[in-house]
Design an enzyme around this catalytic site. Sequence first.
Site, mmCIF file in Angstrom:
data_model
loop_
_atom_site.group_PDB
_atom_site.id
_atom_site.type_symbol
_atom_site.label_atom_id
_atom_site.label_comp_id
_atom_site.label_asym_id
_atom_site.label_seq_id
_atom_site.Cartn_x
_atom_site.Cartn_y
_atom_site.Cartn_z
ATOM 1 N N LYS A 84 -19.891 -53.994 -38.549
ATOM 2 C CA LYS A 84 -19.052 -54.731 -39.506
ATOM 3 C C LYS A 84 -17.591 -54.835 -39.059
ATOM 4 O O LYS A 84 -16.898 -55.781 -39.417
ATOM 5 C CB LYS A 84 -19.132 -54.082 -40.886
ATOM 6 N N ASP A 120 -19.527 -57.386 -49.480
ATOM 7 C CA ASP A 120 -19.901 -56.036 -49.931
ATOM 8 C C ASP A 120 -18.983 -55.581 -51.074
ATOM 9 O O ASP A 120 -19.448 -54.956 -52.038
ATOM 10 C CB ASP A 120 -19.748 -55.016 -48.790
HETATM 11 P P1 NAP Z 1 -20.927 -47.616 -40.444
HETATM 12 O O1 NAP Z 1 -19.814 -48.588 -40.393
HETATM 13 O O2 NAP Z 1 -21.606 -47.246 -39.170
HETATM 14 O O3 NAP Z 1 -20.355 -46.251 -41.114
HETATM 15 C C1 NAP Z 1 -21.135 -45.119 -41.204
HETATM 16 C C2 NAP Z 1 -20.423 -44.046 -42.054
HETATM 17 O O4 NAP Z 1 -21.351 -42.993 -42.275
HETATM 18 C C3 NAP Z 1 -19.207 -43.406 -41.415
HETATM 19 O O5 NAP Z 1 -18.307 -43.022 -42.417
HETATM 20 C C4 NAP Z 1 -19.796 -42.182 -40.704
HETATM 21 O O6 NAP Z 1 -18.893 -41.115 -40.573
HETATM 22 C C5 NAP Z 1 -20.842 -41.770 -41.701
HETATM 23 N N1 NAP Z 1 -21.944 -41.079 -41.069
HETATM 24 C C6 NAP Z 1 -22.922 -41.624 -40.290
HETATM 25 N N2 NAP Z 1 -23.788 -40.658 -39.903
HETATM 26 C C7 NAP Z 1 -23.336 -39.500 -40.437
HETATM 27 C C8 NAP Z 1 -23.814 -38.144 -40.392
HETATM 28 N N3 NAP Z 1 -24.915 -37.812 -39.726
HETATM 29 N N4 NAP Z 1 -23.120 -37.209 -41.075
HETATM 30 C C9 NAP Z 1 -22.001 -37.535 -41.750
HETATM 31 N N5 NAP Z 1 -21.503 -38.795 -41.833
HETATM 32 C C10 NAP Z 1 -22.173 -39.755 -41.188
HETATM 33 O O7 NAP Z 1 -22.079 -48.103 -41.446
HETATM 34 P P2 NAP Z 1 -21.941 -49.077 -42.708
HETATM 35 O O8 NAP Z 1 -22.142 -50.465 -42.301
HETATM 36 O O9 NAP Z 1 -20.688 -48.693 -43.410
HETATM 37 O O10 NAP Z 1 -23.224 -48.672 -43.598
HETATM 38 C C11 NAP Z 1 -23.295 -47.434 -44.271
HETATM 39 C C12 NAP Z 1 -24.529 -47.408 -45.174
HETATM 40 O O11 NAP Z 1 -24.354 -48.267 -46.284
HETATM 41 C C13 NAP Z 1 -25.820 -47.844 -44.482
HETATM 42 O O12 NAP Z 1 -26.848 -46.981 -44.901
HETATM 43 C C14 NAP Z 1 -26.041 -49.244 -45.004
HETATM 44 O O13 NAP Z 1 -27.411 -49.606 -45.007
HETATM 45 C C15 NAP Z 1 -25.505 -49.096 -46.438
HETATM 46 N N6 NAP Z 1 -25.087 -50.386 -47.037
HETATM 47 C C16 NAP Z 1 -25.780 -50.859 -48.113
HETATM 48 C C17 NAP Z 1 -25.381 -52.047 -48.698
HETATM 49 C C18 NAP Z 1 -26.119 -52.582 -49.900
HETATM 50 O O14 NAP Z 1 -26.004 -53.769 -50.170
HETATM 51 N N7 NAP Z 1 -26.820 -51.762 -50.629
HETATM 52 C C19 NAP Z 1 -24.308 -52.774 -48.194
HETATM 53 C C20 NAP Z 1 -23.619 -52.244 -47.107
HETATM 54 C C21 NAP Z 1 -24.029 -51.048 -46.527
HETATM 55 P P3 NAP Z 1 -17.881 -40.995 -39.308
HETATM 56 O O15 NAP Z 1 -16.744 -41.942 -39.587
HETATM 57 O O16 NAP Z 1 -17.451 -39.580 -39.358
HETATM 58 O O17 NAP Z 1 -18.670 -41.363 -38.091
#
Ligand code: NAP
Length: 300
Positions: A84, A120
């Site tokens: 993103k 979002d």
């Molecule tokens: P992203 O940009 O890759 O961000 C991931 C986040 O999760 C970061 O803050 C990361 O922390 C943290 N993280 C990842 N693995 C971790 C672990 N093992 N332990 C602790 N923290 C961890 O991903 P994103 O696009 O924001 O998506 C995040 C989630 O939201 C996904 O599951 C996605 O499917 C969901 N989502 C859902 C919707 C919906 O419409 N329902 C919309 C958007 C996103 P660090 O910064 O420390 O690496």
Amino acid sequence: MSRNEHLLQALQAPSEAITSMRVGLIGDPVAHSFSPRLQQAAFDASGIAARYELWRTPASKLLERIHSLCEKNCLGANVTIPYKQAVIPFLDKIDPLAVRIGAVNTIVQQDDYLYGYNTDAPGLLRALEEQGIGTLRQDGQVSLKGYTAILLGAGGAARGAAFALASAGVERLIILNRHLERAQLLAADVQHSYDGPIFSLNDPSFLIPHSSSIIVNATPVGMHEDISLLPPEVLAHFDSDTFVYDMIYNPAQTYLLCQARIMGLRNANGLSMLLHQGALAFTLWTGEPAPLDIMRATLL
Ligand code: NAP
């Protein structure tokens, strides 16, 4: 020419032999996503000949994938984890809200130009309002006055959530993230347009529970394993008026949501956010109102 007229023209151009438009989800992984069934139902119900596809894209192929969005029969894309933020430099124009958030989840292709948006953020607020959290103001915006927001994560989705929660007027915002610097960076960015206090943490045991809290998980933690960034012993300190929202929707019940339910806290998974961010994206691609009830029915 309107977006819809462009779309019709593209679909009617026999010389180009375009029979169907394409749109897809760029990310890695993407297999868990419900977006194809949600969006396909919307295209079919609106009589738009378009196919929604899953475009799993390794980082080494991201640029190539973005270039492919300029093909004549492409409406654009959704963007998910982990791109993103990464897609932004490759786009021609970014909507002001997405610029402030620093994350794009919807790309629209028009006349070879790629436009980036963030649906979002408004999608989350609509989802919360639908769950009875906050009030709808006269201007159609959601107000979360009086609530404390606890945001788990500082990645792309969390950035949208942080700006959305701040713009809805939460009393205070607490960002908990594995890498503290990322939480602090997000806090600093949000603080430019937010008067309330923001706290950044990387250790949940330092959380001070407030009444009327909204806890939002914006990390993939809990998608594959029964773990949560907020251990049960910390969650147990929160009042019964706490609302727990997990952006994860597959699985429908994460460990965080199970714990919330056991403790008698109101909770919901990310399906409602998926619906609303998807409906806004559909309108951006097509210029048509989204058939919300039909889209919702695909998620039941
Ligand atoms: P992203 O940009 O890759 O961000 C991931 C986040 O999760 C970061 O803050 C990361 O922390 C943290 N993280 C990842 N693995 C971790 C672990 N093992 N332990 C602790 N923290 C961890 O991903 P994103 O696009 O924001 O998506 C995040 C989630 O939201 C996904 O599951 C996605 O499917 C969901 N989502 C859902 C919707 C919906 O419409 N329902 C919309 C958007 C996103 P660090 O910064 O420390 O690496």
